[in-house]
Scaffold this active site. Structure first.
Site, PDB file in Angstrom:
ATOM      1  N   TYR A 237      -8.558  13.922  -1.859  1.00  0.00           N
ATOM      2  CA  TYR A 237      -7.784  12.073  -1.761  1.00  0.00           C
ATOM      3  C   TYR A 237      -8.753  11.339  -0.557  1.00  0.00           C
ATOM      4  O   TYR A 237      -8.404  10.311  -0.315  1.00  0.00           O
ATOM      5  CB  TYR A 237      -6.147  12.177  -1.775  1.00  0.00           C
ATOM      6  CG  TYR A 237      -5.878  13.201  -3.101  1.00  0.00           C
ATOM      7  CD1 TYR A 237      -6.001  12.704  -4.536  1.00  0.00           C
ATOM      8  CD2 TYR A 237      -5.235  14.282  -3.353  1.00  0.00           C
ATOM      9  CE1 TYR A 237      -5.056  12.849  -5.864  1.00  0.00           C
ATOM     10  CE2 TYR A 237      -4.161  14.989  -4.036  1.00  0.00           C
ATOM     11  CZ  TYR A 237      -4.152  14.118  -5.055  1.00  0.00           C
ATOM     12  OH  TYR A 237      -3.796  14.840  -6.268  1.00  0.00           O
TER      13      TYR A 237
ATOM     14  N   HIS B 112      -6.269   4.658  -3.276  1.00  0.00           N
ATOM     15  CA  HIS B 112      -5.518   5.155  -2.802  1.00  0.00           C
ATOM     16  C   HIS B 112      -4.863   5.762  -0.593  1.00  0.00           C
ATOM     17  O   HIS B 112      -4.299   5.296  -0.661  1.00  0.00           O
ATOM     18  CB  HIS B 112      -4.564   6.268  -3.305  1.00  0.00           C
ATOM     19  CG  HIS B 112      -2.940   5.347  -4.374  1.00  0.00           C
ATOM     20  ND1 HIS B 112      -2.641   4.257  -4.258  1.00  0.00           N
ATOM     21  CD2 HIS B 112      -1.896   6.005  -5.212  1.00  0.00           C
ATOM     22  CE1 HIS B 112      -1.615   4.150  -4.724  1.00  0.00           C
ATOM     23  NE2 HIS B 112      -1.055   4.993  -5.120  1.00  0.00           N
TER      24      HIS B 112
ATOM     25  N   ASN C 210       4.574   8.899  -3.629  1.00  0.00           N
ATOM     26  CA  ASN C 210       5.466   8.208  -4.199  1.00  0.00           C
ATOM     27  C   ASN C 210       6.939   8.035  -3.425  1.00  0.00           C
ATOM     28  O   ASN C 210       8.085   7.714  -3.624  1.00  0.00           O
ATOM     29  CB  ASN C 210       6.503   8.459  -5.156  1.00  0.00           C
ATOM     30  CG  ASN C 210       5.415   7.909  -6.613  1.00  0.00           C
ATOM     31  OD1 ASN C 210       4.127   7.479  -5.904  1.00  0.00           O
ATOM     32  ND2 ASN C 210       5.695   8.482  -7.907  1.00  0.00           N
TER      33      ASN C 210
END
Length: 214
Positions: free
Chosen positions: A36, A41, A88
């Protein structure tokens, strides 16, 4: 010549300068893991890594479900954080650190990605909705207030309305987009320093008026 023991006694009497208490949390949002690292993000992680490097700090201590590092920005001692939960659940780290250091919501700066802005743009706000950013939304929910400063780093809008949003924010920046994002970092640091010193209007002027260098 002074007696060597007199010298030792003088050294022993010197008191260490007391550490300034941590007054701010600066939280970069992202997803942990190498796969990632350069995704949209993870704009918050990338920004806070740059901030740490400029401050000579290392974000390598695991606390509060986050990688943490202490830094001095101006005359303020801050805790830099990269939550190691998934995006989240970013509020888990923030609420634990805020409780430990007794940090009020208005002294928590969250740095996140923003699909509403192009790479190379950023937006600083004192409060407001999460605007669909789920990590910021979790922090707002857990802290029980939206009065949390946030610096939103542009990552670009979906290329097509039907493009899946999760796929978009988990896609890698292009080389050009990454250059534009990194071009904001020094200006973001200048704005953050103004913010920490209590001049929020000047901080917004610095960050929000920035124009990408093309």
């Amino acid at each position: 010549m002074a007696d060597i023991f007199d010298l030792f006694r003088k050294i022993e009497k010197k008191e260490a300068v007391p550490a300034t208490p941590i007054k701010w949390l600066i939280v970069g949002l992202g997803n942990p893991g190498d796969k990632y690292k350069l995704t949209r993000h993870n704009a918050g992680f990338l920004t806070i890594d740059s901030l740490a490097e400029a401050c000579g700090a290392r974000i390598d201590r695991l606390r509060f479900h986050a990688l943490c590092g202490e830094a001095m920005i101006g005359d303020q001692r801050v805790l830099l954080m990269k939550p190691q939960t998934l995006m989240n659940a970013s509020g888990t780290a923030v609420i634990e650190a805020a409780a430990f250091y007794k940090i009020a919501p208005e002294h928590i700066l969250v740095i996140s990605d923003d699909i509403a802005q192009a790479p190379g743009k950023m937006r600083l706000r004192a409060r407001g909705s999460a605007g669909g950013q789920k990590g910021l939304n979790d922090i707002i929910t857990r802290m029980g207030t939206d009065a949390i400063p946030r610096l939103r780093m542009g990552v670009g809008a979906k290329p097509h309305p039907d493009f899946d949003l999760a796929d978009w924010v988990l896609s890698n920046f292009s080389a050009e987009e990454l250059t534009l994002l990194r071009g904001t970092f020094s200006t973001a640091r200048a704005g953050i320093e103004k913010l920490l010193n209590g001049d929020f209007d000047a901080a917004m002027q610095i960050c929000n008026s920035y124009k990408p260098q093309v």
